[in-house]
Design a protein around this motif. Structure first.
Motif, mmCIF file in Angstrom:
data_model
loop_
_atom_site.group_PDB
_atom_site.id
_atom_site.type_symbol
_atom_site.label_atom_id
_atom_site.label_comp_id
_atom_site.label_asym_id
_atom_site.label_seq_id
_atom_site.Cartn_x
_atom_site.Cartn_y
_atom_site.Cartn_z
ATOM 1 N N THR A 261 0.850 -1.193 0.000
ATOM 2 C CA THR A 261 0.000 0.000 0.000
ATOM 3 C C THR A 261 0.886 1.243 0.000
ATOM 4 O O THR A 261 1.757 1.381 0.866
ATOM 5 C CB THR A 261 -0.929 0.023 1.224
ATOM 6 O OG1 THR A 261 -1.685 -1.189 1.260
ATOM 7 C CG2 THR A 261 -1.886 1.205 1.147
ATOM 8 N N ALA B 236 -2.937 3.700 -2.666
ATOM 9 C CA ALA B 236 -2.937 2.778 -3.806
ATOM 10 C C ALA B 236 -2.429 1.427 -3.345
ATOM 11 O O ALA B 236 -1.441 1.348 -2.608
ATOM 12 C CB ALA B 236 -2.062 3.321 -4.928
ATOM 13 N N GLN B 237 -3.084 0.352 -3.777
ATOM 14 C CA GLN B 237 -2.750 -0.986 -3.301
ATOM 15 C C GLN B 237 -2.370 -1.903 -4.452
ATOM 16 O O GLN B 237 -3.051 -1.958 -5.479
ATOM 17 C CB GLN B 237 -3.915 -1.591 -2.525
ATOM 18 C CG GLN B 237 -3.561 -2.875 -1.780
ATOM 19 C CD GLN B 237 -4.701 -3.332 -0.884
ATOM 20 O OE1 GLN B 237 -5.520 -4.147 -1.278
ATOM 21 N NE2 GLN B 237 -4.753 -2.805 0.340
ATOM 22 N N ARG C 227 4.276 6.512 -10.816
ATOM 23 C CA ARG C 227 3.662 7.770 -10.392
ATOM 24 C C ARG C 227 4.145 8.898 -11.295
ATOM 25 O O ARG C 227 5.300 8.939 -11.708
ATOM 26 C CB ARG C 227 4.020 8.061 -8.935
ATOM 27 C CG ARG C 227 3.233 9.216 -8.336
ATOM 28 C CD ARG C 227 3.405 9.247 -6.840
ATOM 29 N NE ARG C 227 2.580 10.289 -6.237
ATOM 30 C CZ ARG C 227 2.265 10.352 -4.963
ATOM 31 N NH1 ARG C 227 2.701 9.416 -4.144
ATOM 32 N NH2 ARG C 227 1.528 11.320 -4.496
ATOM 33 N N ALA D 255 -0.992 1.363 -9.590
ATOM 34 C CA ALA D 255 -0.623 0.198 -8.777
ATOM 35 C C ALA D 255 -0.941 -1.052 -9.584
ATOM 36 O O ALA D 255 -1.988 -1.131 -10.232
ATOM 37 C CB ALA D 255 -1.400 0.193 -7.458
ATOM 38 N N PHE E 6 4.598 -0.064 -8.486
ATOM 39 C CA PHE E 6 3.957 1.251 -8.566
ATOM 40 C C PHE E 6 4.631 2.126 -9.624
ATOM 41 O O PHE E 6 5.814 1.976 -9.915
ATOM 42 C CB PHE E 6 4.030 1.970 -7.213
ATOM 43 C CG PHE E 6 3.321 1.256 -6.099
ATOM 44 C CD1 PHE E 6 1.952 1.414 -5.916
ATOM 45 C CD2 PHE E 6 4.020 0.427 -5.239
ATOM 46 C CE1 PHE E 6 1.296 0.747 -4.892
ATOM 47 C CE2 PHE E 6 3.378 -0.239 -4.198
ATOM 48 C CZ PHE E 6 2.019 -0.079 -4.030
ATOM 49 N N VAL F 178 -4.347 -0.637 -11.713
ATOM 50 C CA VAL F 178 -5.320 0.420 -11.438
ATOM 51 C C VAL F 178 -4.597 1.757 -11.480
ATOM 52 O O VAL F 178 -3.597 1.950 -10.776
ATOM 53 C CB VAL F 178 -6.005 0.238 -10.065
ATOM 54 C CG1 VAL F 178 -6.981 1.376 -9.814
ATOM 55 C CG2 VAL F 178 -6.732 -1.099 -10.007
ATOM 56 N N ARG G 152 -5.089 5.724 -10.758
ATOM 57 C CA ARG G 152 -5.925 6.720 -10.079
ATOM 58 C C ARG G 152 -5.512 8.090 -10.591
ATOM 59 O O ARG G 152 -4.354 8.498 -10.483
ATOM 60 C CB ARG G 152 -5.741 6.610 -8.572
ATOM 61 C CG ARG G 152 -6.104 5.233 -8.021
ATOM 62 C CD ARG G 152 -5.692 5.072 -6.581
ATOM 63 N NE ARG G 152 -6.408 5.980 -5.714
ATOM 64 C CZ ARG G 152 -6.163 6.096 -4.406
ATOM 65 N NH1 ARG G 152 -5.186 5.389 -3.839
ATOM 66 N NH2 ARG G 152 -6.864 6.924 -3.671
ATOM 67 N N LYS H 89 -9.029 0.908 -14.763
ATOM 68 C CA LYS H 89 -8.620 -0.442 -14.370
ATOM 69 C C LYS H 89 -8.289 -1.240 -15.625
ATOM 70 O O LYS H 89 -9.015 -1.181 -16.622
ATOM 71 C CB LYS H 89 -9.727 -1.139 -13.584
ATOM 72 C CG LYS H 89 -10.055 -0.458 -12.260
ATOM 73 C CD LYS H 89 -11.144 -1.210 -11.511
ATOM 74 C CE LYS H 89 -11.472 -0.534 -10.190
ATOM 75 N NZ LYS H 89 -12.544 -1.255 -9.448
ATOM 76 N N TRP I 131 -1.209 11.482 -11.397
ATOM 77 C CA TRP I 131 -1.656 10.098 -11.521
ATOM 78 C C TRP I 131 -0.757 9.152 -10.728
ATOM 79 O O TRP I 131 0.415 9.421 -10.514
ATOM 80 C CB TRP I 131 -1.714 9.649 -12.977
ATOM 81 C CG TRP I 131 -0.400 9.731 -13.709
ATOM 82 C CD1 TRP I 131 0.101 10.819 -14.378
ATOM 83 C CD2 TRP I 131 0.592 8.689 -13.852
ATOM 84 N NE1 TRP I 131 1.321 10.528 -14.919
ATOM 85 C CE2 TRP I 131 1.654 9.231 -14.615
ATOM 86 C CE3 TRP I 131 0.670 7.379 -13.417
ATOM 87 C CZ2 TRP I 131 2.786 8.490 -14.957
ATOM 88 C CZ3 TRP I 131 1.802 6.627 -13.739
ATOM 89 C CH2 TRP I 131 2.838 7.190 -14.496
ATOM 90 N N THR I 132 -1.353 8.029 -10.308
ATOM 91 C CA THR I 132 -0.640 6.958 -9.620
ATOM 92 C C THR I 132 -1.151 5.626 -10.149
ATOM 93 O O THR I 132 -2.358 5.440 -10.316
ATOM 94 C CB THR I 132 -0.858 7.016 -8.098
ATOM 95 O OG1 THR I 132 -0.428 8.286 -7.600
ATOM 96 C CG2 THR I 132 -0.088 5.911 -7.395
ATOM 97 N N THR J 246 -10.768 6.719 -12.366
ATOM 98 C CA THR J 246 -10.026 5.498 -12.088
ATOM 99 C C THR J 246 -10.061 4.620 -13.330
ATOM 100 O O THR J 246 -11.141 4.337 -13.862
ATOM 101 C CB THR J 246 -10.624 4.728 -10.899
ATOM 102 O OG1 THR J 246 -10.539 5.532 -9.719
ATOM 103 C CG2 THR J 246 -9.865 3.434 -10.661
#
Length: 319
Positions: A73, A77-78, A106, A113, A104, A132, A134, A142, A110-111, A140
């Motif tokens: 995490t 974001a996971q 970044r 995961a 991850f 995903v 974000r 996916k 935006w981020t 979002t």
């Protein structure tokens, strides 16, 4: 047949290989009935990224086989790294070899995961399963990548935080030939991404595509609909042409049949008639190469919107 809940002695035996590697089980967070053991979290400094919290989970629900996961995490974001096998210690060694930052990405606004299967088939032993993105501003994205080669990745785009957005159908299609137009569905939009190549190539290309789409969406939401149209006007027209290929194929088939000789035997241009005879098959094959399931439609032409932002465009569309 389901296995009985974990006993205290069974837990001690199961976690022994992990305990020797410095992992400490968290009995309060574990679920004995579901035979799932959770370990105490660790925190990793991630350099330019925010700190990453690392939680280990051991699924013992199948007899003689384990499923070990690292749940990472970072700033909400996971990501999930998962491996399966009969030796919990060996599974941990495979997962621990992966740097947590690897899951991850970044950028500005935006981020991303990503979830991986750590099975040794992909590059660095990682096979992308899901990702995903974000996006600041209320989106979002996916991505789900099927394990079957030559199947397209499934994309789902949804507004978050109560935002109501009216987005163009070519929002992702402007990124290239492998991106399909979006279709409005309850709760958001759906699209597909062609990801050719081997397992390792598909994982690598899907990773890059998700980062590209995240950066594109963040930039798009930060500008007005008119700026989006002006910046990507050429790409939008290319997307229209690509979307019209199935319909143009049907027109080409009818035209080809009309050009063929009817009655008699015209041998003046045998090479030309040979090409025309096989042209319908070639054009139809091209249509199916461009997209998995061609849609026969007249696509909407790209237009410049005068709305001040994407939310106001949504309100104007409902008025």
């Amino acid at each position: 047949m389901s296995l009985p809940p974990l006993s205290h002695h069974e837990i001690l035996a199961l976690v022994a290989p992990l305990s020797r590697r410095g992992c400490r089980v968290d009995l309060a967070a574990s679920d004995r009935l579901a035979r799932r053991l959770v370990f105490r979290p660790l925190e990793h400094a991630a350099g330019p990224l925010p700190a990453i919290v690392d939680v280990l989970e051991l699924d013992c629900s199948a007899e003689g086989r384990f499923r070990l996961a690292r749940v990472l995490t970072m700033a909400g974001a996971q990501a999930r790294l998962e491996a399966a096998g009969s030796d919990a210690g060996a599974l941990y060694d495979r997962l621990a070899a992966v740097a947590p930052q690897r899951a991850f990405s970044r950028g500005e606004g935006w981020t991303v995961a990503r979830d991986y299967a750590v099975d040794g088939d992909g590059e660095d032993g990682l096979v992308l399963e899901r990702g995903v993105a974000r996006i600041d501003g209320g989106l979002t994205l996916k991505l789900a990548l099927p394990a079957v080669r030559r199947m397209s990745a499934e994309l789902t785009l949804a507004a978050t935080g109560g935002a109501e957005l009216e987005l163009p159908e070519d929002l992702l299609a402007v990124l290239g030939w492998n991106w399909a137009p979006m279709q409005r569905k309850p709760g958001g939009w759906e699209s597909r991404l062609r990801v050719p190549g081997s397992i390792a190539q598909r994982s690598r290309r899907a990773e890059a595509a998700l980062d590209l789409a995240a950066a594109h969406l963040a930039r798009t939401l930060a500008e007005t609909p008119a700026q989006y149209h002006e910046r990507l006007q050429r790409a939008r027209w290319v997307a229209v042409f690509r979307r019209a290929i199935p319909s143009l194929t049907a027109v080409a088939l009818v035209a080809t049949v009309a050009l063929m000789p009817h009655g008699g035997d015209d041998r003046r241009e045998p090479g030309l008639w040979f090409v025309l005879y096989h042209l319908p098959t070639l054009v139809l094959a091209l249509s199916f190469c461009v997209q998995e399931m061609p849609r026969f439609e007249i696509p909407p032409l790209p237009r410049r919107s005068g709305a001040a932002d994407w939310r106001r465009a949504a309100r104007a569309a409902r008025a």
